[in-house]
Design a protein around this motif. Structure first.
Motif, PDB file in Angstrom:
ATOM      1  N   THR A  26      71.546  31.053  24.735  1.00 34.07           N
ATOM      2  CA  THR A  26      71.964  30.684  26.093  1.00 34.07           C
ATOM      3  C   THR A  26      73.477  30.563  26.172  1.00 34.07           C
ATOM      4  O   THR A  26      74.094  31.023  27.144  1.00 34.07           O
ATOM      5  CB  THR A  26      71.299  29.364  26.518  1.00 34.07           C
ATOM      6  OG1 THR A  26      69.883  29.526  26.492  1.00 34.07           O
ATOM      7  CG2 THR A  26      71.735  28.944  27.911  1.00 34.07           C
ATOM      8  N   LEU A  27      74.092  29.950  25.151  1.00 38.75           N
ATOM      9  CA  LEU A  27      75.553  29.840  25.141  1.00 38.75           C
ATOM     10  C   LEU A  27      76.218  31.210  25.161  1.00 38.75           C
ATOM     11  O   LEU A  27      77.178  31.434  25.905  1.00 38.75           O
ATOM     12  CB  LEU A  27      76.019  29.073  23.905  1.00 38.75           C
ATOM     13  CG  LEU A  27      75.930  27.554  23.950  1.00 38.75           C
ATOM     14  CD1 LEU A  27      76.362  26.962  22.612  1.00 38.75           C
ATOM     15  CD2 LEU A  27      76.777  26.995  25.059  1.00 38.75           C
ATOM     16  N   MET A  28      75.718  32.126  24.356  1.00 41.21           N
ATOM     17  CA  MET A  28      76.325  33.458  24.299  1.00 41.21           C
ATOM     18  C   MET A  28      76.137  34.226  25.598  1.00 41.21           C
ATOM     19  O   MET A  28      77.084  34.838  26.116  1.00 41.21           O
ATOM     20  CB  MET A  28      75.743  34.255  23.133  1.00 41.21           C
ATOM     21  CG  MET A  28      76.204  33.746  21.791  1.00 41.21           C
ATOM     22  SD  MET A  28      75.695  34.670  20.328  1.00 41.21           S
ATOM     23  CE  MET A  28      74.429  35.733  20.846  1.00 41.21           C
ATOM     24  N   THR A  29      74.923  34.212  26.145  1.00 42.59           N
ATOM     25  CA  THR A  29      74.692  34.971  27.378  1.00 42.59           C
ATOM     26  C   THR A  29      75.432  34.354  28.557  1.00 42.59           C
ATOM     27  O   THR A  29      75.952  35.079  29.411  1.00 42.59           O
ATOM     28  CB  THR A  29      73.190  35.082  27.687  1.00 42.59           C
ATOM     29  OG1 THR A  29      72.629  33.776  27.804  1.00 42.59           O
ATOM     30  CG2 THR A  29      72.461  35.867  26.613  1.00 42.59           C
ATOM     31  N   ALA A  30      75.497  33.028  28.608  1.00 37.86           N
ATOM     32  CA  ALA A  30      76.228  32.380  29.701  1.00 37.86           C
ATOM     33  C   ALA A  30      77.721  32.655  29.590  1.00 37.86           C
ATOM     34  O   ALA A  30      78.397  32.880  30.600  1.00 37.86           O
ATOM     35  CB  ALA A  30      75.959  30.876  29.705  1.00 37.86           C
ATOM     36  N   SER A  31      78.243  32.658  28.374  1.00 38.60           N
ATOM     37  CA  SER A  31      79.660  32.957  28.179  1.00 38.60           C
ATOM     38  C   SER A  31      79.985  34.379  28.602  1.00 38.60           C
ATOM     39  O   SER A  31      80.982  34.630  29.292  1.00 38.60           O
ATOM     40  CB  SER A  31      80.021  32.747  26.705  1.00 38.60           C
ATOM     41  OG  SER A  31      81.345  33.120  26.465  1.00 38.60           O
ATOM     42  N   ARG A  32      79.129  35.311  28.234  1.00 38.40           N
ATOM     43  CA  ARG A  32      79.352  36.709  28.633  1.00 38.40           C
ATOM     44  C   ARG A  32      79.177  36.898  30.136  1.00 38.40           C
ATOM     45  O   ARG A  32      79.909  37.676  30.757  1.00 38.40           O
ATOM     46  CB  ARG A  32      78.415  37.620  27.862  1.00 38.40           C
ATOM     47  CG  ARG A  32      78.799  37.708  26.406  1.00 38.40           C
ATOM     48  CD  ARG A  32      77.874  38.572  25.625  1.00 38.40           C
ATOM     49  NE  ARG A  32      78.272  38.585  24.232  1.00 38.40           N
ATOM     50  CZ  ARG A  32      77.503  38.973  23.251  1.00 38.40           C
ATOM     51  NH1 ARG A  32      76.272  39.385  23.501  1.00 38.40           N
ATOM     52  NH2 ARG A  32      77.933  38.943  22.007  1.00 38.40           N
ATOM     53  N   GLY A  33      78.228  36.197  30.724  1.00 37.92           N
ATOM     54  CA  GLY A  33      78.055  36.272  32.178  1.00 37.92           C
ATOM     55  C   GLY A  33      79.252  35.703  32.913  1.00 37.92           C
ATOM     56  O   GLY A  33      79.695  36.245  33.930  1.00 37.92           O
ATOM     57  N   TYR A  34      79.790  34.599  32.390  1.00 41.58           N
ATOM     58  CA  TYR A  34      80.973  33.994  32.993  1.00 41.58           C
ATOM     59  C   TYR A  34      82.150  34.969  32.921  1.00 41.58           C
ATOM     60  O   TYR A  34      82.861  35.176  33.906  1.00 41.58           O
ATOM     61  CB  TYR A  34      81.315  32.693  32.277  1.00 41.58           C
ATOM     62  CG  TYR A  34      82.422  31.912  32.930  1.00 41.58           C
ATOM     63  CD1 TYR A  34      82.147  31.016  33.954  1.00 41.58           C
ATOM     64  CD2 TYR A  34      83.750  32.074  32.543  1.00 41.58           C
ATOM     65  CE1 TYR A  34      83.157  30.298  34.566  1.00 41.58           C
ATOM     66  CE2 TYR A  34      84.757  31.374  33.145  1.00 41.58           C
ATOM     67  CZ  TYR A  34      84.460  30.481  34.157  1.00 41.58           C
ATOM     68  OH  TYR A  34      85.467  29.781  34.766  1.00 41.58           O
ATOM     69  N   GLU A  35      82.336  35.577  31.756  1.00 46.49           N
ATOM     70  CA  GLU A  35      83.429  36.544  31.594  1.00 46.49           C
ATOM     71  C   GLU A  35      83.272  37.732  32.536  1.00 46.49           C
ATOM     72  O   GLU A  35      84.255  38.216  33.097  1.00 46.49           O
ATOM     73  CB  GLU A  35      83.474  37.040  30.149  1.00 46.49           C
ATOM     74  CG  GLU A  35      83.944  36.005  29.152  1.00 46.49           C
ATOM     75  CD  GLU A  35      83.784  36.460  27.712  1.00 46.49           C
ATOM     76  OE1 GLU A  35      83.359  37.615  27.491  1.00 46.49           O
ATOM     77  OE2 GLU A  35      84.089  35.652  26.824  1.00 46.49           O
ATOM     78  N   ALA A  36      82.057  38.205  32.718  1.00 51.43           N
ATOM     79  CA  ALA A  36      81.823  39.333  33.630  1.00 51.43           C
ATOM     80  C   ALA A  36      82.163  38.953  35.063  1.00 51.43           C
ATOM     81  O   ALA A  36      82.758  39.754  35.803  1.00 51.43           O
ATOM     82  CB  ALA A  36      80.373  39.798  33.530  1.00 51.43           C
ATOM     83  N   ASN A  37      81.806  37.737  35.471  1.00 51.96           N
ATOM     84  CA  ASN A  37      82.132  37.283  36.825  1.00 51.96           C
ATOM     85  C   ASN A  37      83.640  37.121  36.998  1.00 51.96           C
ATOM     86  O   ASN A  37      84.187  37.437  38.054  1.00 51.96           O
ATOM     87  CB  ASN A  37      81.406  35.978  37.137  1.00 51.96           C
ATOM     88  CG  ASN A  37      79.976  36.205  37.505  1.00 51.96           C
ATOM     89  OD1 ASN A  37      79.676  36.916  38.450  1.00 51.96           O
ATOM     90  ND2 ASN A  37      79.069  35.620  36.748  1.00 51.96           N
ATOM     91  N   VAL A  38      84.324  36.622  35.974  1.00 53.50           N
ATOM     92  CA  VAL A  38      85.783  36.493  36.051  1.00 53.50           C
ATOM     93  C   VAL A  38      86.422  37.870  36.180  1.00 53.50           C
ATOM     94  O   VAL A  38      87.335  38.073  36.992  1.00 53.50           O
ATOM     95  CB  VAL A  38      86.332  35.743  34.815  1.00 53.50           C
ATOM     96  CG1 VAL A  38      87.841  35.869  34.715  1.00 53.50           C
ATOM     97  CG2 VAL A  38      85.933  34.284  34.861  1.00 53.50           C
ATOM     98  N   ARG A  39      85.948  38.840  35.392  1.00 64.55           N
ATOM     99  CA  ARG A  39      86.504  40.195  35.462  1.00 64.55           C
ATOM    100  C   ARG A  39      86.298  40.800  36.851  1.00 64.55           C
ATOM    101  O   ARG A  39      87.209  41.429  37.405  1.00 64.55           O
ATOM    102  CB  ARG A  39      85.876  41.093  34.396  1.00 64.55           C
ATOM    103  CG  ARG A  39      86.632  41.033  33.094  1.00 64.55           C
ATOM    104  CD  ARG A  39      86.110  42.047  32.093  1.00 64.55           C
ATOM    105  NE  ARG A  39      85.307  41.285  31.142  1.00 64.55           N
ATOM    106  CZ  ARG A  39      84.049  41.502  30.851  1.00 64.55           C
ATOM    107  NH1 ARG A  39      83.403  42.492  31.376  1.00 64.55           N
ATOM    108  NH2 ARG A  39      83.412  40.750  29.990  1.00 64.55           N
ATOM    109  N   SER A  40      85.095  40.641  37.406  1.00 68.54           N
ATOM    110  CA  SER A  40      84.846  41.225  38.730  1.00 68.54           C
ATOM    111  C   SER A  40      85.687  40.531  39.798  1.00 68.54           C
ATOM    112  O   SER A  40      86.215  41.187  40.701  1.00 68.54           O
ATOM    113  CB  SER A  40      83.360  41.157  39.073  1.00 68.54           C
ATOM    114  OG  SER A  40      82.934  39.824  39.201  1.00 68.54           O
ATOM    115  N   PHE A  41      85.849  39.213  39.694  1.00 67.11           N
ATOM    116  CA  PHE A  41      86.671  38.472  40.649  1.00 67.11           C
ATOM    117  C   PHE A  41      88.117  38.949  40.571  1.00 67.11           C
ATOM    118  O   PHE A  41      88.750  39.239  41.594  1.00 67.11           O
ATOM    119  CB  PHE A  41      86.580  36.973  40.356  1.00 67.11           C
ATOM    120  CG  PHE A  41      87.333  36.114  41.328  1.00 67.11           C
ATOM    121  CD1 PHE A  41      86.741  35.698  42.504  1.00 67.11           C
ATOM    122  CD2 PHE A  41      88.632  35.714  41.063  1.00 67.11           C
ATOM    123  CE1 PHE A  41      87.430  34.901  43.403  1.00 67.11           C
ATOM    124  CE2 PHE A  41      89.330  34.931  41.953  1.00 67.11           C
ATOM    125  CZ  PHE A  41      88.732  34.524  43.122  1.00 67.11           C
TER     126      PHE A  41
END
Length: 130
Positions: free
Chosen positions: A99-114
């Motif tokens: 969960t930590l890894m997938t949430a971290s990668r999801g957060y990074e993807a949202n930051v990149r798109s923003f």
């Protein structure tokens, strides 16, 4: 789709992934904290985000779910029961780390798109100003 709604979706995604990171890290931190006799152990979980009609945005609920206990034989521990067993929350470390890894990668993807959309908007303003 309006640009503001895309930015709002990226912000909501970052908030959701942050909640998942916080909940999972707290579960990992509580894994080695003994549970008092007669008390149950809980773990934090984050529900799927849904549309919040009142605020017009997205919302995800954090809730406490009951979890099992694991017993460790340690008669010298101050919280040991009469049989010398100390009770700890039964935390699935592999699941929490995943969960930590997938949430971290999801957060990074949202930051990149923003940031990408924000950069495109700034570039469009520069082109329009020329």
């Amino acid at each position: 789709m309006a640009i503001e709604s895309i930015l709002d979706a990226a912000r909501a995604g970052m908030q959701y992934e942050r909640l998942r990171l916080d909940a999972s890290s707290r579960n990992i931190a509580a894994a080695n904290v003994p549970v008092a006799a007669g008390h149950g152990a809980t773990r934090l979980s984050v529900g799927a985000p849904g549309l919040n009609g009142a605020a017009g945005g997205f919302a995800a609920a954090v809730s406490e779910q009951p979890t099992g206990l694991r017993e460790v034989n340690d008669p010298a521990h101050p919280m040991a029961d009469k049989d010398g067993m100390v009770h700890y929350p039964a935390t699935d470390m592999v699941g929490e780390m995943t969960t930590l890894m997938t949430a971290s990668r999801g957060y990074e993807a949202n930051v990149r798109s923003f940031n990408l959309l924000r950069g495109m908007m700034l570039r469009a303003l520069e082109i329009g100003a020329k």
